[in-house]
Design a protein around this motif. Structure first.
Motif, mmCIF file in Angstrom:
data_model
loop_
_atom_site.group_PDB
_atom_site.id
_atom_site.type_symbol
_atom_site.label_atom_id
_atom_site.label_comp_id
_atom_site.label_asym_id
_atom_site.label_seq_id
_atom_site.Cartn_x
_atom_site.Cartn_y
_atom_site.Cartn_z
ATOM 1 N N UNK A 69 0.858 -1.174 0.059
ATOM 2 C CA UNK A 69 0.061 0.019 -0.088
ATOM 3 C C UNK A 69 0.962 1.338 -0.165
ATOM 4 N N UNK A 70 1.795 1.273 0.876
ATOM 5 C CA UNK A 70 2.905 2.383 0.897
ATOM 6 C C UNK A 70 3.521 2.618 -0.385
ATOM 7 N N UNK A 71 4.003 1.525 -1.002
ATOM 8 C CA UNK A 71 4.502 1.581 -2.071
ATOM 9 C C UNK A 71 3.843 2.278 -3.202
ATOM 10 N N UNK A 72 2.451 1.574 -3.294
ATOM 11 C CA UNK A 72 1.486 2.261 -4.545
ATOM 12 C C UNK A 72 1.284 3.671 -4.193
ATOM 13 N N UNK A 73 1.307 3.982 -2.887
ATOM 14 C CA UNK A 73 0.962 5.690 -2.714
ATOM 15 C C UNK A 73 2.336 6.162 -3.135
ATOM 16 N N UNK A 75 4.209 5.572 -5.585
ATOM 17 C CA UNK A 75 4.275 5.649 -6.963
ATOM 18 C C UNK A 75 3.175 6.681 -7.569
ATOM 19 N N UNK A 76 2.086 6.708 -6.942
ATOM 20 C CA UNK A 76 1.006 7.580 -7.476
ATOM 21 C C UNK A 76 1.518 8.865 -7.178
ATOM 22 N N UNK A 77 2.131 9.394 -6.003
ATOM 23 C CA UNK A 77 2.511 10.438 -5.814
ATOM 24 C C UNK A 77 3.856 11.219 -6.531
#
Length: 81
Positions: A69-73, A75-77
């Motif tokens: 979840x933290x990794x995907x956040x 990436x999105x940022x």
């Protein structure tokens, strides 16, 4: 392309296997390593055992989910820039 660090991990039965360290990261109070051997990828929690010794234990499903979840956040940022 730089060579990635390799480590040897011994399982509970004493069998040794060489893994490539793909990533190391921290979340909360713990440090983690993503390691691969062949087609197998594992997320392991790094445990300090004192005297500069460390061991790796399997991250729990909850830890892996939180890390992803933290990794995907992140990436999105990064893609929003």
């Amino acid at each position: 392309m730089s060579e990635k660090e390799q480590i040897t991990i011994r399982d509970d039965e004493g069998n040794e296997k060489v893994f490539q360290v793909d990533a190391m990261f921290e979340m909360g109070d713990h440090s983690y390593a993503m390691v691969t051997s062949g087609d197998n990828t594992f997320v392991m929690r790094i445990m300090d055992n004192g005297d500069r010794k460390q061991s790796l234990i399997s991250a729990t499903d909850e830890e892996i989910e939180n890390l992803m979840d933290a990794y995907n956040i992140a990436l999105d940022a990064d893609s929003d820039k």
